[in-house]
Design a protein around this motif. Structure first.
Motif, PDB file in Angstrom:
ATOM      1  N   GLU A  67     -97.075  -9.873 -66.084  1.00  0.00           N
ATOM      2  CA  GLU A  67     -95.715  -9.962 -66.585  1.00  0.00           C
ATOM      3  C   GLU A  67     -95.702 -10.825 -67.841  1.00  0.00           C
ATOM      4  OE1 GLU A  67     -93.912  -7.593 -63.620  1.00  0.00           O
ATOM      5  OE2 GLU A  67     -93.084  -8.424 -65.468  1.00  0.00           O
ATOM      6  N   GLN A  68     -95.200 -10.263 -68.908  1.00  0.00           N
ATOM      7  CA  GLN A  68     -95.189 -10.989 -70.173  1.00  0.00           C
ATOM      8  C   GLN A  68     -93.743 -11.243 -70.570  1.00  0.00           C
ATOM      9  OE1 GLN A  68     -97.959  -9.232 -72.954  1.00  0.00           O
ATOM     10  NE2 GLN A  68     -97.168 -10.491 -74.647  1.00  0.00           N
ATOM     11  N   SER A  69     -93.457 -12.447 -71.064  1.00  0.00           N
ATOM     12  CA  SER A  69     -92.097 -12.764 -71.480  1.00  0.00           C
ATOM     13  C   SER A  69     -92.115 -13.722 -72.670  1.00  0.00           C
ATOM     14  CB  SER A  69     -91.336 -13.402 -70.310  1.00  0.00           C
ATOM     15  OG  SER A  69     -91.947 -14.616 -69.927  1.00  0.00           O
ATOM     16  N   PRO A  70     -91.082 -13.655 -73.528  1.00  0.00           N
ATOM     17  CA  PRO A  70     -90.025 -12.638 -73.503  1.00  0.00           C
ATOM     18  C   PRO A  70     -90.542 -11.308 -74.044  1.00  0.00           C
ATOM     19  CG  PRO A  70     -89.770 -14.025 -75.436  1.00  0.00           C
ATOM     20  CD  PRO A  70     -90.943 -14.597 -74.662  1.00  0.00           C
ATOM     21  N   GLN A  71     -89.770 -10.276 -73.858  1.00  0.00           N
ATOM     22  CA  GLN A  71     -90.161  -8.965 -74.364  1.00  0.00           C
ATOM     23  C   GLN A  71     -89.909  -8.873 -75.864  1.00  0.00           C
ATOM     24  OE1 GLN A  71     -88.300  -5.710 -72.310  1.00  0.00           O
ATOM     25  NE2 GLN A  71     -89.459  -4.152 -73.418  1.00  0.00           N
ATOM     26  N   PHE A  72     -88.815  -9.462 -76.305  1.00  0.00           N
ATOM     27  CA  PHE A  72     -88.477  -9.477 -77.727  1.00  0.00           C
ATOM     28  C   PHE A  72     -88.130 -10.908 -78.128  1.00  0.00           C
ATOM     29  CE2 PHE A  72     -88.416  -4.968 -78.415  1.00  0.00           C
ATOM     30  CZ  PHE A  72     -88.017  -4.421 -77.211  1.00  0.00           C
ATOM     31  N   LEU A  73     -88.520 -11.288 -79.328  1.00  0.00           N
ATOM     32  CA  LEU A  73     -88.234 -12.622 -79.818  1.00  0.00           C
ATOM     33  C   LEU A  73     -88.047 -12.555 -81.330  1.00  0.00           C
ATOM     34  CD1 LEU A  73     -87.986 -15.575 -78.968  1.00  0.00           C
ATOM     35  CD2 LEU A  73     -90.459 -15.801 -79.237  1.00  0.00           C
ATOM     36  N   SER A  74     -86.891 -13.025 -81.782  1.00  0.00           N
ATOM     37  CA  SER A  74     -86.602 -13.054 -83.211  1.00  0.00           C
ATOM     38  C   SER A  74     -86.246 -14.480 -83.596  1.00  0.00           C
ATOM     39  CB  SER A  74     -85.444 -12.114 -83.548  1.00  0.00           C
ATOM     40  OG  SER A  74     -85.187 -12.109 -84.938  1.00  0.00           O
ATOM     41  N   ILE A  75     -87.013 -15.067 -84.493  1.00  0.00           N
ATOM     42  CA  ILE A  75     -86.807 -16.471 -84.851  1.00  0.00           C
ATOM     43  C   ILE A  75     -86.878 -16.646 -86.355  1.00  0.00           C
ATOM     44  CG2 ILE A  75     -87.768 -17.336 -82.678  1.00  0.00           C
ATOM     45  CD1 ILE A  75     -90.346 -17.963 -84.233  1.00  0.00           C
ATOM     46  N   GLN A  76     -86.455 -17.818 -86.794  1.00  0.00           N
ATOM     47  CA  GLN A  76     -86.505 -18.153 -88.215  1.00  0.00           C
ATOM     48  C   GLN A  76     -87.858 -18.781 -88.557  1.00  0.00           C
ATOM     49  OE1 GLN A  76     -83.178 -16.466 -89.178  1.00  0.00           O
ATOM     50  NE2 GLN A  76     -84.107 -17.760 -90.749  1.00  0.00           N
ATOM     51  N   GLU A  77     -88.274 -18.562 -89.756  1.00  0.00           N
ATOM     52  CA  GLU A  77     -89.497 -19.191 -90.259  1.00  0.00           C
ATOM     53  C   GLU A  77     -89.438 -20.698 -90.034  1.00  0.00           C
ATOM     54  OE1 GLU A  77     -90.135 -18.341 -94.368  1.00  0.00           O
ATOM     55  OE2 GLU A  77     -92.070 -19.347 -94.447  1.00  0.00           O
ATOM     56  N   GLY A  78     -90.558 -21.252 -89.545  1.00  0.00           N
ATOM     57  CA  GLY A  78     -90.630 -22.694 -89.311  1.00  0.00           C
ATOM     58  C   GLY A  78     -90.373 -23.108 -87.869  1.00  0.00           C
ATOM     59  N   GLU A  79     -89.805 -22.212 -87.078  1.00  0.00           N
ATOM     60  CA  GLU A  79     -89.546 -22.539 -85.670  1.00  0.00           C
ATOM     61  C   GLU A  79     -90.820 -22.397 -84.851  1.00  0.00           C
ATOM     62  OE1 GLU A  79     -84.837 -21.104 -85.488  1.00  0.00           O
ATOM     63  OE2 GLU A  79     -86.327 -20.213 -84.167  1.00  0.00           O
ATOM     64  N   ASN A  80     -90.787 -23.029 -83.679  1.00  0.00           N
ATOM     65  CA  ASN A  80     -91.892 -22.912 -82.730  1.00  0.00           C
ATOM     66  C   ASN A  80     -91.509 -21.916 -81.641  1.00  0.00           C
ATOM     67  OD1 ASN A  80     -93.064 -25.033 -84.181  1.00  0.00           O
ATOM     68  ND2 ASN A  80     -92.246 -26.576 -82.776  1.00  0.00           N
TER      69      ASN A  80
END
Lengths: 112, 112
Positions: B5-18
């Protein structure tokens, strides 16, 4: 230099018209795999060869066949492609079972 | 039932975030690999972890294998747009070298 080479990169075929995808490797790896991958999903194993030993996954449709005439080459034959067979087809190799996989860049199959 | 099981399935973040991606299973794995796949390309191996508790670093990427060898995580520090891609964990179930099991994948988008 590419070590797992798939041809063609893009393939368009008609519904029901047989198509063959090819894969070659320069790594001299014992194991070759064919995967089907649909958009943003994990690759799904269709079958693999351990040397000449062919291993078919239980849920791989009969429509899909494979040939491995020698260590370097492996082919995926789709006898009667349906619209649901449109996908990216990935070939991969590994030195032995349990080793990391080396993937080709895939063949994007479109069925019209 | 998905073995990995892999999570999250989708991830959208801003440059510079962890960010951290998780890969969990009830099965024990003899080794676990992380791959990154860019659009139109095959997956590329990032790292293999073998020992329970192992931590490996690859520039801004930190990979950890759980003590019991049932789970793994990928942490990216200061994400960049070039990190965008599909991240796949994959493992060889302990005692089996026949089939690599893939997680469901995490589609990461890093926005500039």
């Amino acid at each position: 230099d590419a070590m797992v080479i798939q041809n063609p990169r893009y393939q368009v075929t008609q519904f029901g018209k047989p198509v063959t995808l090819s894969c070659s490797q320069t790594l001299n790896h014992n194991v070759m795999y064919w995967y089907q991958q649909k958009s943003s999903q994990a690759p799904k194993l269709l079958f693999h060869y351990y040397d000449k030993d062919f291993n078919n996954e239980a849920d791989t449709p009969d429509n899909f066949q494979s040939r491995r005439p020698n260590t370097s080459f492996c082919f995926l034959d789709i006898r009667s492609p349906g619209l649901g067979d449109a996908a990216m087809y990935l070939c991969a190799t590994s030195r032995v079972g349990g080793s990391p996989l080396h993937f080709g860049n895939g063949t994007r199959l479109t069925v019209t | 039932t998905q073995l990995l099981e892999q999570s999250p399935q989708f991830l959208s973040i801003q440059e510079g975030e962890n960010l951290t991606v998780y890969c969990n299973s009830s099965s024990v794995f003899s080794s676990l690999q992380w791959y990154r796949q860019e659009p139109g390309e095959g997956p590329v191996l990032l790292v293999t972890v073998v020992t329970g508790g192992e931590v490996k670093k690859l520039k801004r990427l930190t990979f950890q294998f759980g003590d019991a060898r049932k789970d793994s995580s990928l942490h990216i520090t200061a994400a960049q747009p070039g990190d965008t891609g599909l991240y796949l964990c994959a493992g060889w179930v302990s005692g089996s070298a026949r089939q690599l099991t893939f997680g469901s994948g995490t589609q990461l988008t890093v926005l500039p």
